[in-house]
Design a protein around this motif. Structure first.
Motif, mmCIF file in Angstrom:
data_model
loop_
_atom_site.group_PDB
_atom_site.id
_atom_site.type_symbol
_atom_site.label_atom_id
_atom_site.label_comp_id
_atom_site.label_asym_id
_atom_site.label_seq_id
_atom_site.Cartn_x
_atom_site.Cartn_y
_atom_site.Cartn_z
ATOM 1 N N CYS A 18 0.841 -1.205 0.000
ATOM 2 C CA CYS A 18 0.000 0.000 0.000
ATOM 3 C C CYS A 18 0.873 1.250 0.000
ATOM 4 O O CYS A 18 0.557 2.229 -0.677
ATOM 5 C CB CYS A 18 -0.916 0.017 1.222
ATOM 6 S SG CYS A 18 -2.270 -1.144 1.132
ATOM 7 N N LYS A 21 2.144 1.760 -3.355
ATOM 8 C CA LYS A 21 1.029 1.800 -4.307
ATOM 9 C C LYS A 21 1.135 0.715 -5.373
ATOM 10 O O LYS A 21 0.994 0.962 -6.579
ATOM 11 C CB LYS A 21 0.910 3.180 -4.937
ATOM 12 C CG LYS A 21 0.533 4.262 -3.932
ATOM 13 C CD LYS A 21 0.331 5.590 -4.599
ATOM 14 C CE LYS A 21 -0.225 6.607 -3.653
ATOM 15 N NZ LYS A 21 0.677 7.069 -2.631
ATOM 16 N N CYS A 52 -1.730 -5.726 4.506
ATOM 17 C CA CYS A 52 -3.188 -5.647 4.646
ATOM 18 C C CYS A 52 -3.808 -6.922 4.069
ATOM 19 O O CYS A 52 -3.143 -7.694 3.375
ATOM 20 C CB CYS A 52 -3.722 -4.406 3.935
ATOM 21 S SG CYS A 52 -3.541 -4.429 2.152
ATOM 22 N N HIS A 55 -3.679 -7.330 0.113
ATOM 23 C CA HIS A 55 -2.370 -7.675 -0.433
ATOM 24 C C HIS A 55 -1.877 -9.024 0.076
ATOM 25 O O HIS A 55 -1.110 -9.698 -0.605
ATOM 26 C CB HIS A 55 -1.357 -6.564 -0.135
ATOM 27 C CG HIS A 55 -1.563 -5.364 -1.003
ATOM 28 N ND1 HIS A 55 -1.952 -4.145 -0.497
ATOM 29 C CD2 HIS A 55 -1.460 -5.209 -2.343
ATOM 30 C CE1 HIS A 55 -2.061 -3.290 -1.494
ATOM 31 N NE2 HIS A 55 -1.774 -3.913 -2.624
#
Length: 77
Positions: A18, A21, A52, A55
């Motif tokens: 994250c 990106k 997370c 992912h």
């Protein structure tokens, strides 16, 4: 009883993907995927890595794909 004067400082774990990106985790990048596995070949949990849930699912799928075409080992002896 009184609390000890030392307080532990815990750094919040963050999702590397994250932060960078990353939209798609590539199964061909075995160097990256090895960082999310133990020496014995097991996939590390979200609790350990801090990724997370979205992912982590992509990471698991990428590791399993890389294993099936022999880029990564199932187990290391």
């Amino acid at each position: 009883m009184q609390q000890s004067s030392q307080r532990r400082f815990f750094r919040k774990k963050y999702c590397r993907f994250c932060a960078e990106k990353v939209e798609f985790i590539d199964y061909k990048n075995s160097k990256l995927l090895r960082g999310f596995m133990t020496e014995r070949g097991k996939i590390l949990s979200r609790k350990m890595t801090g990724t997370c849930s979205r992912h982590q699912r992509q990471l698991t799928k990428a590791i399993k794909r890389a294993r099936s075409i022999a880029l990564l080992p199932y187990i290391e002896l």
